[in-house]
Design an enzyme around this catalytic site. Structure first.
Site, mmCIF file in Angstrom:
data_model
loop_
_atom_site.group_PDB
_atom_site.id
_atom_site.type_symbol
_atom_site.label_atom_id
_atom_site.label_comp_id
_atom_site.label_asym_id
_atom_site.label_seq_id
_atom_site.Cartn_x
_atom_site.Cartn_y
_atom_site.Cartn_z
ATOM 1 N N ASP A 67 0.813 -1.213 0.000
ATOM 2 C CA ASP A 67 0.000 0.000 0.000
ATOM 3 C C ASP A 67 0.850 1.268 0.000
ATOM 4 O OD1 ASP A 67 0.923 -0.496 2.609
ATOM 5 O OD2 ASP A 67 -1.046 -1.088 3.320
ATOM 6 N N ASP A 136 -7.695 -3.088 14.267
ATOM 7 C CA ASP A 136 -9.070 -3.401 13.846
ATOM 8 C C ASP A 136 -9.125 -4.601 12.897
ATOM 9 O OD1 ASP A 136 -7.985 -2.343 11.551
ATOM 10 O OD2 ASP A 136 -9.375 -0.653 11.401
ATOM 11 N N HIS A 138 -7.298 -4.959 10.088
ATOM 12 C CA HIS A 138 -7.006 -4.720 8.670
ATOM 13 C C HIS A 138 -5.712 -5.413 8.248
ATOM 14 C CE1 HIS A 138 -4.919 -0.749 9.951
ATOM 15 N NE2 HIS A 138 -3.953 -1.526 9.499
ATOM 16 N N GLU A 143 -9.772 -2.134 5.456
ATOM 17 C CA GLU A 143 -10.400 -1.883 6.747
ATOM 18 C C GLU A 143 -11.635 -2.776 6.918
ATOM 19 O OE1 GLU A 143 -8.801 -0.296 8.836
ATOM 20 O OE2 GLU A 143 -8.203 1.734 8.268
HETATM 21 C C1 F6R Z 1 1.402 -1.623 6.155
HETATM 22 C C2 F6R Z 1 0.081 -2.193 6.232
HETATM 23 C C3 F6R Z 1 -0.696 -2.239 7.492
HETATM 24 C C4 F6R Z 1 0.123 -2.476 8.752
HETATM 25 C C5 F6R Z 1 -0.750 -2.412 9.986
HETATM 26 C C6 F6R Z 1 0.042 -2.628 11.257
HETATM 27 O O1 F6R Z 1 1.937 -1.711 4.841
HETATM 28 O O2 F6R Z 1 -0.390 -2.637 5.238
HETATM 29 O O3 F6R Z 1 -1.669 -3.251 7.397
HETATM 30 O O4 F6R Z 1 0.750 -3.725 8.648
HETATM 31 O O5 F6R Z 1 -1.381 -1.176 10.040
HETATM 32 O O6 F6R Z 1 0.919 -1.567 11.432
HETATM 33 P P1 F6R Z 1 2.046 -1.599 12.567
HETATM 34 O O7 F6R Z 1 3.007 -2.664 12.172
HETATM 35 O O8 F6R Z 1 2.681 -0.241 12.512
HETATM 36 O O9 F6R Z 1 1.351 -1.891 13.845
#
Ligand code: F6R
Length: 261
Positions: A67, A136, A138, A143
């Site tokens: 992303d 959450d 994702h 989401e």
């Molecule tokens: C990042 C992504 C997100 C993160 C998620 C957890 O490329 O796609 O799904 O993996 O938000 O983020 P952290 O590791 O910062 O807790």
């Protein structure tokens, strides 16, 4: 799903890096799906160490990131382009031409998403996708209530995700973009192998749902239960709400040698 519980993030990250390194050694021209966020940083650090000290060679590897924020140019310090350079690409030998990250500045976002999907197909699909998980549930930035068949597209971040990620923007919520381009859940599910990492007590509920709950778009990570080769590496706090930890540890302790990394 294979659940690997390790005492601390560094120990889990070493296992993650070994799984990735084993693939890179056995299939030097493999296609890796990469994630950003704080969770995979120690895994990237270990891969960089393996590159420097053990000659782990990424010269034929192709990468696709999950992303990118809409509206942040690659040189913006909080863009995922900049993140990947800082933590991985600047330190290993993945050829620049083999690196793919969605263009958050694209004038035509649907066309950029279609181009990204086509590029993944042209590369032969993703061999191994690294995933973090949001509080959450994702994966990528899919989401809750994301279609479990979704493809790369624009998504609107939830307030919770924006608040979670404000720490990367000097704690200033107003600086966190509202939109991103993300691989879809369906795109992620087509990877031949997925490796989800989660560390910390704030991920415990999302992990318990993802591993042991019913499959639901309310927690998109639950769909990984349908993936034939999904591993989930977590630390003790992230395992805190799981019910079957005795079994997961039993499986780990009795893993046949040929299945190890
Ligand atoms: C990042 C992504 C997100 C993160 C998620 C957890 O490329 O796609 O799904 O993996 O938000 O983020 P952290 O590791 O910062 O807790």
């Amino acid at each position: 799903m294979e659940i690997i519980i390790q005492p601390t993030p560094p120990e889990g990250s070493i296992i993650a890096a070994r799984i990735i390194a084993k693939l890179v050694r056995t299939k030097p021209d493999c296609v890796l799906g990469l994630a950003t966020g704080s969770t995979p940083i120690p895994t990237y650090r270990e891969l960089v160490r393996m590159h420097r000290e053990e000659g782990l060679d990424f010269s034929k590897v192709t990468t696709f990131n999950l992303d990118e924020y809409v509206g942040l140019p690659p040189e913006h310090p909080q863009s995922y382009h900049a993140f990947m350079d800082e933590h991985f690409f600047a330190h290993v030998n993945v050829p620049r031409a083999n690196i793919h990250i969605p263009d958050g500045m694209a004038a035509d976002i649907p066309a950029e998403c279609a181009r990204y999907e086509a590029a993944i197909r042209a590369a032969g699909g993703i061999d191994l996708q690294i995933l973090g998980i949001g509080t959450d549930g994702h994966i990528g930035f899919n989401e809750p209530t994301s279609s479990l068949a979704s493809r790369t597209r624009i998504k609107t971040l939830t307030e919770q995700t924006r608040a979670d990620n404000a720490r990367f923007f000097e704690g200033d919520l107003s600086k966190v973009p509202f939109h991103c381009i993300t691989m879809g859940v369906g795109t992620i599910m087509e990877s031949r192998q997925v490796l989800m990492l989660a560390f910390g007590a704030n991920k415990a509920d999302a992990i318990a749902e993802a591993v042991e709950g019913p499959i639901t778009s309310m927690n998109p990570a639950t769909v990984l239960q349908m993936h034939p080769v999904a591993k989930c590496i977590i630390d003790e706090p992230a395992a805190g709400a799981l019910k079957k930890t005795v079994y997961y540890r039993w499986v780990f302790d009795h893993k046949p040698d040929w299945q190890r990394w």
